[in-house]
Enzyme design. Structure first.
Site, PDB file in Angstrom:
ATOM      1  CB  CYS A 118       8.917 -36.126  -9.262  1.00 41.14           C
ATOM      2  SG  CYS A 118       7.731 -35.309 -10.371  1.00 41.14           S
ATOM      3  CB  CYS A 120       4.382 -38.415 -11.273  1.00 38.77           C
ATOM      4  SG  CYS A 120       6.129 -38.669 -11.529  1.00 38.77           S
ATOM      5  CB  CYS A 128       5.027 -34.002 -11.917  1.00 40.85           C
ATOM      6  SG  CYS A 128       5.387 -35.313 -13.106  1.00 40.85           S
ATOM      7  CE  LYS A 197      10.844 -36.214 -16.815  1.00 40.38           C
ATOM      8  NZ  LYS A 197      10.348 -36.370 -15.436  1.00 40.38           N
ATOM      9  NE  ARG A 207       4.462 -41.639 -18.417  1.00 40.70           N
ATOM     10  CZ  ARG A 207       4.508 -41.122 -19.627  1.00 40.70           C
ATOM     11  NH1 ARG A 207       3.885 -41.711 -20.627  1.00 40.70           N
ATOM     12  NH2 ARG A 207       5.167 -40.013 -19.848  1.00 40.70           N
ATOM     13  CE  LYS A 250      13.470 -39.485 -17.638  1.00 33.83           C
ATOM     14  NZ  LYS A 250      12.697 -39.593 -16.430  1.00 33.83           N
ATOM     15  CB  SER A 275      11.956 -46.988 -19.276  1.00 35.03           C
ATOM     16  OG  SER A 275      11.021 -46.038 -19.769  1.00 35.03           O
TER      17      SER A 275
HETATM   18 ZN   LIG Z   1       6.982 -36.657 -12.090  1.00 32.44          ZN
END
Ligand SMILES: [Zn+2]
Length: 327
Positions: A118, A120, A128, A197, A207, A250, A275
């Site tokens: 990805c 991001c 992303c 997702k 994050r 996810k 997370s």
């Molecule tokens: Zn991403």
């Protein structure tokens, strides 16, 4: 009917192990690792107690420790020294992930190395892929971002990744990456697609961990609405048709119904215990409100029971130890 039928008959303590339908194994677990090019020593992640960002020169020993604990697979996330609009450090042959793959491969040849594909963590805006101006404001441009993902995936495969895992929820991400891998001679490299997702509120701690917060907007134009089950199935179904080798749901814990449905597509399925799931269990355990070990093993067993063949979890190392103790 009772009294002839008595389900408790089979619940006698001695019989329980014989009749257990789902057995969690260490080899089901995948440990996520954050490699940070901007640090020299391990950097603890505040909202994920027990998890740290690892400097590039520390990754080999962490991988060795995990392997010795019984972990056989890791998934890598990178924090680069330099971010820009086009995420150019994401496909740098000497980038943070590419170097980490080589370090782990050399130090622990038996470890299965998956890489998150990805942008991001590599873009200065935190989204992303490639951003363009749309009628409602800036948005992720699908097709130009596909080319970027293909480049990133090929660079990971060149570095030696065993499995590449695109996580950006772009339309056509699997077919684009498959074509690029095949063209570059990596027809044997499997794609684990983050096929379903959700735009979940449970990604907050990640994050902080991956330094991938976005500077404006949100991700709801590419990640899915948690309310949508039919669309969730369709997302994974399309990725399967595009050639994904493994599918993913996810987050996992709040989406077990989705996991179960997607399993019917016949491909292996991964569940990502994210997370926020980790942080909630940790926080309640720290307060003494729940038993951490029991809740972790229950949560992972239930993700497996719902249909996950592999589980990505920040509890991987602890769970391995606890599974070992049980024997
Ligand atoms: Zn991403």
């Amino acid at each position: 009917m009772f009294p002839e039928t008595r389900l408790r008959r089979l619940r006698q303590r001695r019989l329980q192990p014989l009749l257990r339908e789902t057995e969690l194994r260490a080899t089901d677990l995948v440990a996520p690792l954050f490699i940070d090019e901007t640090i020299c020593g391990e950097y603890p992640i505040g909202s994920m107690p027990g998890q740290s960002r690892i400097p590039p020169n520390g990754i080999a020993s962490v991988a060795r420790r995990l392997y010795d604990a019984g972990i056989r697979a890791v998934i890598l996330f990178g924090i680069p020294g330099k971010k820009d609009f086009h995420a150019s450090s994401a496909f740098d042959p000497e980038g943070v992930i590419q170097n980490a793959v080589r370090s782990i491969r050399e130090a622990v040849p038996g470890m299965v190395i998956m890489t998150d594909v990805c942008a991001c963590e590599y873009t200065d805006h935190g989204h992303c892929g490639i951003i363009i101006e749309e009628r409602d404001g800036p948005d992720l441009d699908n097709d130009s971002s596909l080319a970027l993902m293909a480049k990133i995936a090929v660079s990971h495969a060149e570095a030696g990744a065993d499995i590449v895992a695109p996580s950006c929820m772009l339309d056509g991400q699997v077919i684009a990456i498959r074509a690029a891998l095949d063209e570059s001679g990596f027809e044997k490299t499997p794609i684990l697609s983050y096929s379903t997702k959700f735009a979940s509120a449970l990604y907050g701690p990640f994050r902080e961990a991956a330094d991938s917060g976005y500077s404006y907007g949100d991700r709801t134009t590419y990640q899915m609405d948690p309310a949508n089950a039919r669309e969730a199935f369709r997302e994974s179904e399309l990725d399967a048709e595009e050639g994904a080798d493994i599918l993913m749901v996810k987050p996992a814990g709040l989406y077990l119904d989705i996991l179960k449905e997607i399993r019917s597509l016949g491909l292996p399925v991964a569940g990502y215990q994210v997370s926020g799931e980790y942080a909630m269990i940790k926080a309640a355990a720290e307060k003494g409100w729940i038993n951490e070990k029991q809740v972790v093993l229950e949560s992972l067993t239930c993700i497996k029971r719902a249909g996950a063949d592999l589980i990505i979890t920040y509890f991987a190392e602890d769970a391995c130890r606890w599974l070992h103790e049980k024997r």
